[in-house]
Enzyme design. Structure first.
Site, short mmCIF file in Angstrom:
data_model
loop_
_atom_site.label_atom_id
_atom_site.label_comp_id
_atom_site.label_asym_id
_atom_site.label_seq_id
_atom_site.Cartn_x
_atom_site.Cartn_y
_atom_site.Cartn_z
N SER A 11 47.14 89.22 9.58
CA SER A 11 46.44 90.21 10.42
C SER A 11 45.17 89.65 11.03
O SER A 11 44.66 90.19 12.01
CB SER A 11 46.10 91.45 9.57
OG SER A 11 45.30 91.07 8.48
N SER A 12 44.65 88.55 10.47
CA SER A 12 43.37 88.03 10.98
C SER A 12 43.25 86.54 10.67
O SER A 12 44.13 85.95 10.02
CB SER A 12 42.20 88.78 10.31
OG SER A 12 42.22 88.53 8.92
N GLY A 15 45.66 83.00 9.22
CA GLY A 15 47.07 83.42 9.26
C GLY A 15 47.48 83.81 10.67
O GLY A 15 48.59 83.48 11.13
N SER A 138 41.63 75.49 -0.76
CA SER A 138 40.24 75.41 -0.27
C SER A 138 39.63 74.15 -0.87
O SER A 138 40.11 73.67 -1.92
CB SER A 138 39.47 76.64 -0.76
OG SER A 138 38.08 76.46 -0.60
N TYR A 151 36.76 82.69 -7.67
CA TYR A 151 37.52 82.27 -6.48
C TYR A 151 37.94 80.80 -6.64
O TYR A 151 39.09 80.44 -6.40
CB TYR A 151 36.65 82.45 -5.23
CG TYR A 151 37.28 81.95 -3.96
CD1 TYR A 151 38.35 82.62 -3.38
CD2 TYR A 151 36.81 80.79 -3.34
CE1 TYR A 151 38.93 82.15 -2.20
CE2 TYR A 151 37.38 80.32 -2.17
CZ TYR A 151 38.44 81.01 -1.61
OH TYR A 151 39.02 80.53 -0.44
P1 NAP Z 1 40.57 86.46 6.55
O1 NAP Z 1 40.42 86.51 8.02
O2 NAP Z 1 39.82 87.43 5.72
O3 NAP Z 1 42.13 86.53 6.22
C1 NAP Z 1 42.62 86.82 4.95
C2 NAP Z 1 43.96 87.51 5.15
O4 NAP Z 1 44.53 87.76 3.87
C3 NAP Z 1 43.84 88.85 5.87
O5 NAP Z 1 44.85 88.91 6.84
C4 NAP Z 1 44.06 89.85 4.75
O6 NAP Z 1 44.67 91.05 5.18
C5 NAP Z 1 45.03 89.07 3.90
N1 NAP Z 1 45.18 89.68 2.59
C6 NAP Z 1 44.25 89.99 1.67
N2 NAP Z 1 44.82 90.57 0.61
C7 NAP Z 1 46.16 90.64 0.88
C8 NAP Z 1 47.28 91.15 0.18
N3 NAP Z 1 47.16 91.72 -1.02
N4 NAP Z 1 48.51 91.03 0.75
C9 NAP Z 1 48.64 90.48 1.96
N5 NAP Z 1 47.61 90.00 2.69
C10 NAP Z 1 46.39 90.09 2.14
O7 NAP Z 1 40.14 85.03 6.00
P2 NAP Z 1 40.68 83.55 6.35
O8 NAP Z 1 39.47 82.69 6.38
O9 NAP Z 1 41.59 83.57 7.48
O10 NAP Z 1 41.47 83.22 4.99
C11 NAP Z 1 42.78 82.69 4.99
C12 NAP Z 1 42.95 81.75 3.81
O11 NAP Z 1 42.05 80.64 3.96
C13 NAP Z 1 42.64 82.38 2.46
O12 NAP Z 1 43.60 81.93 1.51
C14 NAP Z 1 41.27 81.81 2.11
O13 NAP Z 1 41.06 81.76 0.72
C15 NAP Z 1 41.37 80.44 2.73
N6 NAP Z 1 40.08 79.77 3.00
C16 NAP Z 1 39.14 80.40 3.77
C17 NAP Z 1 37.93 79.75 4.03
C18 NAP Z 1 36.85 80.37 4.88
O14 NAP Z 1 35.69 79.92 4.83
N7 NAP Z 1 37.14 81.38 5.70
C19 NAP Z 1 37.71 78.46 3.51
C20 NAP Z 1 38.70 77.85 2.75
C21 NAP Z 1 39.89 78.52 2.51
P3 NAP Z 1 43.87 92.41 5.52
O15 NAP Z 1 43.60 92.30 6.99
O16 NAP Z 1 44.85 93.50 5.21
O17 NAP Z 1 42.66 92.44 4.65
#
Ligand code: NAP
Length: 284
Positions: A11-12, A15, A138, A151
């Site tokens: 959704s955001s 992904g 991560s 985390y």
């Molecule tokens: P994000 O925009 O918050 O995306 C997280 C996604 O996970 C959202 O689409 C959220 O859906 C979904 N989600 C959460 N709980 C869920 C559930 N129970 N079932 C299905 N979907 C669920 O953050 P992002 O940065 O793109 O994160 C993506 C990945 O990258 C994650 O695994 C995160 O740990 C990893 N990561 C992020 C960073 C960073 O700094 N941003 C750094 C390293 C790794 P909703 O819209 O419904 O909440």
């Protein structure tokens, strides 16, 4: 080859970018999210890119939802070539001030969610003798960071899980496993984490507060150097979909590479450790 790709948490953020870029490469993409009402941003991006995407409900915290989503794709396509376990959520709180239900939630979303989806696709991939599970980890899965012990522990678990499957499922059944290790990414991840912190007791308290404030100042000073756009990270992930011999672990930026260097220098992509384990534990 046109692959059937399932992405969780589309959704955001990352992904959403992966879904659009993978579809643009010609793959058949199933973009999953727990709440299909949140698909409008992805729909807009897909329309702008001129690509077709299938939308599917999948909550990584619900085994029933995961099973139903995988059954639907297998029914329609007969296979899933690539599973991208992207869904995840951050959590900041020192151990002394965290509740056990919160700890369980962090592990459930970030680790058990990966297990639920992998468990559901693996029988199909094993039968096909091919497939690829890409887990979004991560740098926090290699190097612990202040106030993020739960985390990071969940992402360390994803590292161990990926590495272990790669040492025996890959050589015996031809299914590959990769953990992608982004550094910072400019997504809603940080603001969602801060909102969660407010909801679960507010700022760290007592002696932890000045340490936390210093940490935030230091993290902000790192600035752009430590951060990538989700599009940049998605390019790394989508290249990995097409990699015939994908790495077991993969950083996505020079900053991430440097942060993890002391742990990864001897075996940057995990292949040497895997070879050693395969030799010593499986006579391979
Ligand atoms: P994000 O925009 O918050 O995306 C997280 C996604 O996970 C959202 O689409 C959220 O859906 C979904 N989600 C959460 N709980 C869920 C559930 N129970 N079932 C299905 N979907 C669920 O953050 P992002 O940065 O793109 O994160 C993506 C990945 O990258 C994650 O695994 C995160 O740990 C990893 N990561 C992020 C960073 C960073 O700094 N941003 C750094 C390293 C790794 P909703 O819209 O419904 O909440």
């Amino acid at each position: 080859m046109r692959k059937v790709v399932l992405v969780t948490g589309s959704s955001s953020g990352l992904g959403k970018s992966i879904a659009v870029q993978a579809a643009h490469k010609g793959h058949k993409v199933y973009a999953s999210m727990r709440d299909l009402d949140r698909r409008s941003a992805l729909e807009a991006d897909a329309k702008a890119a001129g690509v077709a995407i299938e939308y599917i409900q999948l909550d990584v915290q619900s085994e029933d939802s995961v099973t139903a989503a995988i059954a639907l794709i297998i029914g329609a396509e007969g296979r899933i070539d690539t599973l991208i376990n992207n869904a995840g959520a951050g959590y900041i709180r020192p151990t002394e001030q965290a509740t056990l239900p919160d700890v369980e939630w962090v592990m459930d979303v970030n680790f058990k969610g990966v297990v639920r989806c992998t468990k559901a696709v693996l029988p199909h991939m094993r039968q096909a003798r091919r497939g690829h599970v890409i887990n979004i980890g991560s740098v926090g899965g290699l190097v612990g960071q202040p106030f993020r012990e739960f985390y990071c522990a969940a992402k360390f678990a994803v590292e161990g899980y990926t590495e272990t499957l790669a040492c025996y499922v890959t050589p015996h059944f031809g299914v590959n496993f990769t953990v992608v290790e982004p550094g910072g990414m400019a997504t809603q991840f940080g603001s969602a984490m801060r909102t969660r912190m407010e909801r679960t007791g507010g700022m760290p308290k007592g002696e932890y507060l000045p340490i936390y404030e210093e940490h935030i100042r230091a993290a902000q000073a790192l600035g752009a150097e430590a951060s990538q756009s989700p599009g940049e990270v998605a390019r790394v992930v989508v290249r990995c979909i097409d990699d015939a011999a994908p790495p077991i672990r993969l950083r996505t930026s020079e900053w991430g590479e440097q942060l993890c260097d002391l742990k990864t220098r001897a075996d940057p992509d995990g292949q040497k450790s895997r070879d050693k384990v395969m030799h010593d534990f499986l006579n391979l």
